[in-house]
Write a protein that holds these residues in place. Structure first.
Motif, PDB file in Angstrom:
ATOM      1  N   ALA A  35      -9.074   9.061   0.257  1.00  0.00           N
ATOM      2  CA  ALA A  35     -10.006   9.142   1.384  1.00  0.00           C
ATOM      3  C   ALA A  35      -9.278   9.376   2.707  1.00  0.00           C
ATOM      4  N   GLU A  36      -8.059   8.876   2.835  1.00  0.00           N
ATOM      5  CA  GLU A  36      -7.277   9.070   4.057  1.00  0.00           C
ATOM      6  C   GLU A  36      -6.588  10.428   4.111  1.00  0.00           C
ATOM      7  N   GLY A  37      -6.716  11.219   3.053  1.00  0.00           N
ATOM      8  CA  GLY A  37      -6.124  12.551   3.048  1.00  0.00           C
ATOM      9  C   GLY A  37      -4.652  12.579   2.711  1.00  0.00           C
ATOM     10  N   GLN A  38      -4.121  11.486   2.177  1.00  0.00           N
ATOM     11  CA  GLN A  38      -2.717  11.485   1.770  1.00  0.00           C
ATOM     12  C   GLN A  38      -2.530  12.132   0.398  1.00  0.00           C
ATOM     13  N   GLU A  74      -7.930   5.028  -4.215  1.00  0.00           N
ATOM     14  CA  GLU A  74      -9.063   5.704  -3.591  1.00  0.00           C
ATOM     15  C   GLU A  74      -8.899   5.768  -2.075  1.00  0.00           C
ATOM     16  N   GLN A  75      -8.267   4.741  -1.506  1.00  0.00           N
ATOM     17  CA  GLN A  75      -8.013   4.751  -0.066  1.00  0.00           C
ATOM     18  C   GLN A  75      -7.063   5.886   0.309  1.00  0.00           C
ATOM     19  N   ALA A  76      -6.015   6.080  -0.475  1.00  0.00           N
ATOM     20  CA  ALA A  76      -5.065   7.153  -0.190  1.00  0.00           C
ATOM     21  C   ALA A  76      -5.737   8.518  -0.265  1.00  0.00           C
ATOM     22  N   TRP A 107      -6.608   0.910  -3.574  1.00  0.00           N
ATOM     23  CA  TRP A 107      -5.562   1.583  -2.805  1.00  0.00           C
ATOM     24  C   TRP A 107      -5.467   3.064  -3.163  1.00  0.00           C
ATOM     25  N   THR A 124     -13.115  14.643  -1.332  1.00  0.00           N
ATOM     26  CA  THR A 124     -12.739  13.893  -0.135  1.00  0.00           C
ATOM     27  C   THR A 124     -12.650  12.395  -0.379  1.00  0.00           C
ATOM     28  N   GLU A 125     -13.331  11.917  -1.440  1.00  0.00           N
ATOM     29  CA  GLU A 125     -13.246  10.503  -1.822  1.00  0.00           C
ATOM     30  C   GLU A 125     -13.835  10.344  -3.209  1.00  0.00           C
ATOM     31  N   TYR A 178       0.810  -1.220   0.000  1.00  0.00           N
ATOM     32  CA  TYR A 178       0.000   0.000   0.000  1.00  0.00           C
ATOM     33  C   TYR A 178       0.846   1.275   0.000  1.00  0.00           C
TER      34      TYR A 178
END
Length: 405
Positions: free
Chosen positions: A77-80, A73-75, A71, A176-177, A31
């Motif tokens: 959504a996590e604000g990275q 989209e996760q980054a 991954w 935000t996502e 990830y």
């Protein structure tokens, strides 16, 4: 110091090394590799065409190999990561928000991306939309009804979509996502609660200088005229910033076979201490940084490329969404592919090799493996071939099952 003399092949390999495309991945992707890869490129351009995997996922696959697409989209959504207009619409590491904030504060300079007249005419509705988001949380364009008689299309957005996009360009809203790759918008104050323009804002001059430094690092080796395009910078003080970078040792002057005077980022100098070997073969997105500047791709790789999805079908030379073929340090061909998701088939509508490229055993093996891995990653069980050079078809036939290789 005198300029270093480099062969054209070495210059290409240095650029690919900067772009994480010189060597095949040595291990299965993890990830954190997603964010690290985007940082190496500085930007990950977004495009929604879905003939095969969407471009940002494909750019990462070309560098990482198989990885879960969620991954990315996760980054986000996590604000990275955050989304904004950089080269075009891009995913950008959140630490570089400060480099683009000045564009948000003067959105009229972004041309069609912001419509000041629309914002003025619909000021009351836009304020109501912001109040709705503040009270009810993030929204998508799809959450709002379409007006009767509305004609869908690229330049025919429904009113709420236009409101959201103008607020996004002005930095009042952030993505935000993504849900099914649709933008979800929320207030900037909720996405970046600690941001304070008074404390953190860089003035445009400092921000542009840092973007040029990022471009130097991500390109690795470059001509001065290639720099400003990376972030689509207007009025870029390239000459002055390059002089500063040379003086500080951030870059060094080089002379490249057939190309003449260029610049090399200092981070790549250790690669010149031993023979530089290219081992990677990959299908590239049309919006990959290696080819998104068509003039640069022509000068550095002798690869004359244009994306034809915006060209009427009758005028296309190769196809709708043609993927450049990278093979061991050179761009050696192009491939028009389509993922038939219901049938679980990757269709190769056409494959073309550049003039003078020979079909060696190595090229055949590497290309077959690259296509197979690409197909498997998208869930294909089979590859079918419509058109390819005779030397490739002799080995490929009409296609193959992905579980056979």
């Amino acid at each position: 110091m005198p300029a270093l003399d480099l062969s054209l092949a070495t210059a290409r390999k240095l650029h690919l090394a900067a772009q994480q495309l010189l060597k095949s991945p040595k291990r299965k992707a993890r990830y954190p590799d997603v964010l690290n890869t985007i940082r190496s490129m500085s930007l990950l351009q977004i495009d929604t065409i879905h003939v095969v995997a969407r471009s940002p996922y494909l750019v990462l696959f070309s560098r990482l190999g198989a990885y879960p697409q969620l991954w990315l989209e996760q980054a986000l959504a996590e604000g990275q990561l955050f989304e904004y207009w950089a080269h075009e619409a891009c995913f950008i590491p959140v630490e570089d928000y400060k480099l683009l904030r000045h564009r948000m504060l003067d959105p009229a300079n972004l041309g069609w991306k912001y419509n000041a007249e629309w914002v003025a005419d619909y000021a009351q509705e836009i304020e109501a939309l912001l109040a709705h988001i503040a009270s009810n949380g993030p929204v998508r364009s799809a959450d709002f009804a379409t007006a009767p008689g509305h004609q869908p299309g690229w330049w025919s957005w429904k009113p709420h979509k236009r409101h959201l996009e103008n607020l996004f360009t002005a930095g009042e809203l952030m993505v935000t996502e993504r849900r099914n790759f649709q933008r979800v918008y929320d207030l900037r104050s909720r996405v970046l609660p600690d941001w304070d323009d008074g404390l953190h804002l860089l003035d445009e001059e400092d921000a542009v200088q840092q973007m040029l430094y990022n471009s130097m690092r991500s390109l690795g080796i470059f001509r001065a005229e290639w720099l400003a395009d990376y972030y689509r910078i207007k009025r870029a003080p390239v000459k002055a910033v390059l002089a500063q970078a040379l003086e500080s040792g951030e870059v060094v002057a080089v002379t490249v076979e057939k190309l003449g005077d260029m610049y090399l980022h200092q981070s790549l100098l250790p690669l010149l201490e031993k023979p530089l070997n290219a081992t990677h073969t990959a299908l590239l997105s049309p919006f990959d940084p290696v080819v998104w500047d068509r003039r640069r791709a022509l000068e550095l790789f002798a690869f004359d490329y244009r994306i034809e999805c915006y060209t009427p079908e009758a005028k296309r030379k190769f196809g709708y969404f043609v993927l450049p073929l990278l093979h061991r340090g050179a761009l050696k061909g192009r491939l028009d592919a389509k993922m038939l998701r219901k049938e679980q088939v990757l269709q190769i509508k056409g494959c073309w090799l550049e003039e003078g490229v020979k079909v060696t055993d190595t090229l055949l093996r590497d290309l077959t493996r690259a296509i197979t891995d690409f197909a498997r990653w998208q869930g294909a069980q089979q590859v079918v071939i419509d058109h390819a050079p005779a030397a490739l078809r002799a080995s490929w036939g009409e296609g193959w099952r992905c579980d056979m290789l």
